[in-house]
Scaffold this motif. Sequence first.
Motif, PDB file in Angstrom:
ATOM      1  N   LYS A   1      10.785  18.695 -59.685  1.00 29.05           N
ATOM      2  CA  LYS A   1      11.349  18.232 -60.951  1.00 29.05           C
ATOM      3  C   LYS A   1      11.327  16.705 -60.986  1.00 29.05           C
ATOM      4  N   PHE A   2      11.628  16.150 -62.156  1.00 32.06           N
ATOM      5  CA  PHE A   2      11.737  14.707 -62.305  1.00 32.06           C
ATOM      6  C   PHE A   2      13.183  14.290 -62.064  1.00 32.06           C
ATOM      7  N   VAL A   3      13.349  13.197 -61.332  1.00 31.09           N
ATOM      8  CA  VAL A   3      14.687  12.669 -61.068  1.00 31.09           C
ATOM      9  C   VAL A   3      14.741  11.224 -61.549  1.00 31.09           C
ATOM     10  N   PRO A   4      15.907  10.789 -62.056  1.00 31.63           N
ATOM     11  CA  PRO A   4      16.007   9.408 -62.541  1.00 31.63           C
ATOM     12  C   PRO A   4      15.904   8.408 -61.394  1.00 31.63           C
ATOM     13  N   LEU A   5      15.245   7.295 -61.647  1.00 31.98           N
ATOM     14  CA  LEU A   5      15.114   6.216 -60.684  1.00 31.98           C
ATOM     15  C   LEU A   5      16.056   5.097 -61.114  1.00 31.98           C
ATOM     16  N   ALA A   6      16.936   4.693 -60.217  1.00 32.71           N
ATOM     17  CA  ALA A   6      17.892   3.627 -60.531  1.00 32.71           C
ATOM     18  C   ALA A   6      17.313   2.279 -60.120  1.00 32.71           C
ATOM     19  N   PRO A   7      17.544   1.251 -60.925  1.00 34.30           N
ATOM     20  CA  PRO A   7      17.049  -0.081 -60.552  1.00 34.30           C
ATOM     21  C   PRO A   7      17.823  -0.614 -59.346  1.00 34.30           C
ATOM     22  N   ARG A   8      17.154  -1.398 -58.518  1.00 36.52           N
ATOM     23  CA  ARG A   8      17.812  -1.987 -57.342  1.00 36.52           C
ATOM     24  C   ARG A   8      18.729  -3.135 -57.740  1.00 36.52           C
ATOM     25  N   CYS A   9      18.446  -3.741 -58.896  1.00 36.90           N
ATOM     26  CA  CYS A   9      19.262  -4.852 -59.398  1.00 36.90           C
ATOM     27  C   CYS A   9      19.620  -4.567 -60.843  1.00 36.90           C
ATOM     28  N   GLY A  10      20.863  -4.791 -61.199  1.00 35.55           N
ATOM     29  CA  GLY A  10      21.294  -4.566 -62.578  1.00 35.55           C
ATOM     30  C   GLY A  10      21.572  -3.106 -62.848  1.00 35.55           C
ATOM     31  N   ASP A  11      22.015  -2.822 -64.068  1.00 39.27           N
ATOM     32  CA  ASP A  11      22.387  -1.466 -64.457  1.00 39.27           C
ATOM     33  C   ASP A  11      21.253  -0.680 -65.077  1.00 39.27           C
ATOM     34  N   GLU A  12      20.218  -1.377 -65.567  1.00 43.05           N
ATOM     35  CA  GLU A  12      19.101  -0.710 -66.224  1.00 43.05           C
ATOM     36  C   GLU A  12      17.836  -1.539 -66.045  1.00 43.05           C
ATOM     37  N   PHE A  13      16.700  -0.882 -66.275  1.00 45.69           N
ATOM     38  CA  PHE A  13      15.423  -1.592 -66.197  1.00 45.69           C
ATOM     39  C   PHE A  13      15.218  -2.347 -67.511  1.00 45.69           C
ATOM     40  N   ILE A  14      15.201  -3.657 -67.443  1.00 42.79           N
ATOM     41  CA  ILE A  14      14.960  -4.507 -68.602  1.00 42.79           C
ATOM     42  C   ILE A  14      13.628  -5.215 -68.377  1.00 42.79           C
ATOM     43  N   ASN A  15      12.729  -5.134 -69.360  1.00 45.59           N
ATOM     44  CA  ASN A  15      11.397  -5.750 -69.269  1.00 45.59           C
ATOM     45  C   ASN A  15      10.696  -5.371 -67.967  1.00 45.59           C
ATOM     46  N   LEU A  16      10.632  -4.086 -67.710  1.00 46.07           N
ATOM     47  CA  LEU A  16      10.047  -3.546 -66.487  1.00 46.07           C
ATOM     48  C   LEU A  16       8.562  -3.884 -66.374  1.00 46.07           C
ATOM     49  N   ALA A  17       8.158  -4.361 -65.199  1.00 46.68           N
ATOM     50  CA  ALA A  17       6.750  -4.662 -64.921  1.00 46.68           C
ATOM     51  C   ALA A  17       6.353  -3.954 -63.626  1.00 46.68           C
ATOM     52  N   VAL A  18       5.207  -3.301 -63.639  1.00 46.83           N
ATOM     53  CA  VAL A  18       4.693  -2.579 -62.485  1.00 46.83           C
ATOM     54  C   VAL A  18       3.571  -3.395 -61.857  1.00 46.83           C
ATOM     55  N   ASN A  19       3.688  -3.669 -60.548  1.00 52.76           N
ATOM     56  CA  ASN A  19       2.638  -4.377 -59.827  1.00 52.76           C
ATOM     57  C   ASN A  19       2.037  -3.386 -58.834  1.00 52.76           C
ATOM     58  N   LYS A  20       0.895  -2.803 -59.203  1.00 59.54           N
ATOM     59  CA  LYS A  20       0.270  -1.775 -58.377  1.00 59.54           C
ATOM     60  C   LYS A  20      -0.215  -2.313 -57.040  1.00 59.54           C
ATOM     61  N   SER A  21      -0.744  -3.530 -57.028  1.00 61.18           N
ATOM     62  CA  SER A  21      -1.290  -4.072 -55.776  1.00 61.18           C
ATOM     63  C   SER A  21      -0.184  -4.357 -54.755  1.00 61.18           C
ATOM     64  N   LYS A  22       0.961  -4.826 -55.211  1.00 62.85           N
ATOM     65  CA  LYS A  22       2.086  -5.096 -54.302  1.00 62.85           C
ATOM     66  C   LYS A  22       3.024  -3.904 -54.160  1.00 62.85           C
ATOM     67  N   LYS A  23       2.796  -2.873 -54.997  1.00 63.15           N
ATOM     68  CA  LYS A  23       3.642  -1.683 -55.029  1.00 63.15           C
ATOM     69  C   LYS A  23       5.107  -2.050 -55.240  1.00 63.15           C
ATOM     70  N   THR A  24       5.334  -2.849 -56.280  1.00 65.94           N
ATOM     71  CA  THR A  24       6.693  -3.259 -56.614  1.00 65.94           C
ATOM     72  C   THR A  24       6.955  -3.082 -58.108  1.00 65.94           C
ATOM     73  N   LEU A  25       8.221  -2.952 -58.415  1.00 65.61           N
ATOM     74  CA  LEU A  25       8.687  -2.966 -59.794  1.00 65.61           C
ATOM     75  C   LEU A  25       9.519  -4.228 -59.964  1.00 65.61           C
ATOM     76  N   THR A  26       9.299  -4.925 -61.050  1.00 66.96           N
ATOM     77  CA  THR A  26      10.086  -6.115 -61.356  1.00 66.96           C
ATOM     78  C   THR A  26      10.821  -5.848 -62.652  1.00 66.96           C
ATOM     79  N   ASN A  27      12.118  -6.084 -62.612  1.00 60.50           N
ATOM     80  CA  ASN A  27      12.898  -5.942 -63.828  1.00 60.50           C
ATOM     81  C   ASN A  27      13.853  -7.115 -63.952  1.00 60.50           C
ATOM     82  N   SER A  28      14.353  -7.276 -65.142  1.00 59.89           N
ATOM     83  CA  SER A  28      15.296  -8.348 -65.411  1.00 59.89           C
ATOM     84  C   SER A  28      16.697  -7.768 -65.494  1.00 59.89           C
TER      85      SER A  28
END
Length: 154
Positions: free
Chosen positions: A113-140
Amino acid sequence: MMKTIAAMLAIAAAADAANACAQAAEPGRTEFSPAKGVQAVLTVKGQEVELNLAGEGVQATETIAVETEKTLRVKVEDYNFDGYKDFSISHTDDGMGTYEISQVYVYSPKEKKFVPLAPRCGDEFINLAVNKSKKTLTNSYIVDNKYKTCQARY
């Protein structure tokens, strides 16, 4: 020359009409396979997204409500870089429409099943950016009225 232009315009108009009919038949519907043998269908219905999951012994329907008055968008991507397709539901913020707010759901092959992913910083993903080469998510996120960014591996 004029006949050629007229014919091209007629073909373009017919293609546009066919495309409009296809979109009208299934507006807001996204289909994808998160894992081999599993099919997911996401349907935007106003401020909710209906998730249908089938395959590998699973048949489930879930409704995800989103607290916003803005238009919802669905995007399919591998957000935790595990090789399985995940999805996000996003919308512009209800204030001035400056930020893109996202809810991210990752596919768990163990739970099927699908499960929610919580941001590591902040309460929600704001302006989420996916960096495939570094395998990171950046959010504000905002702390004490200060705009900050967070880059994390999931």
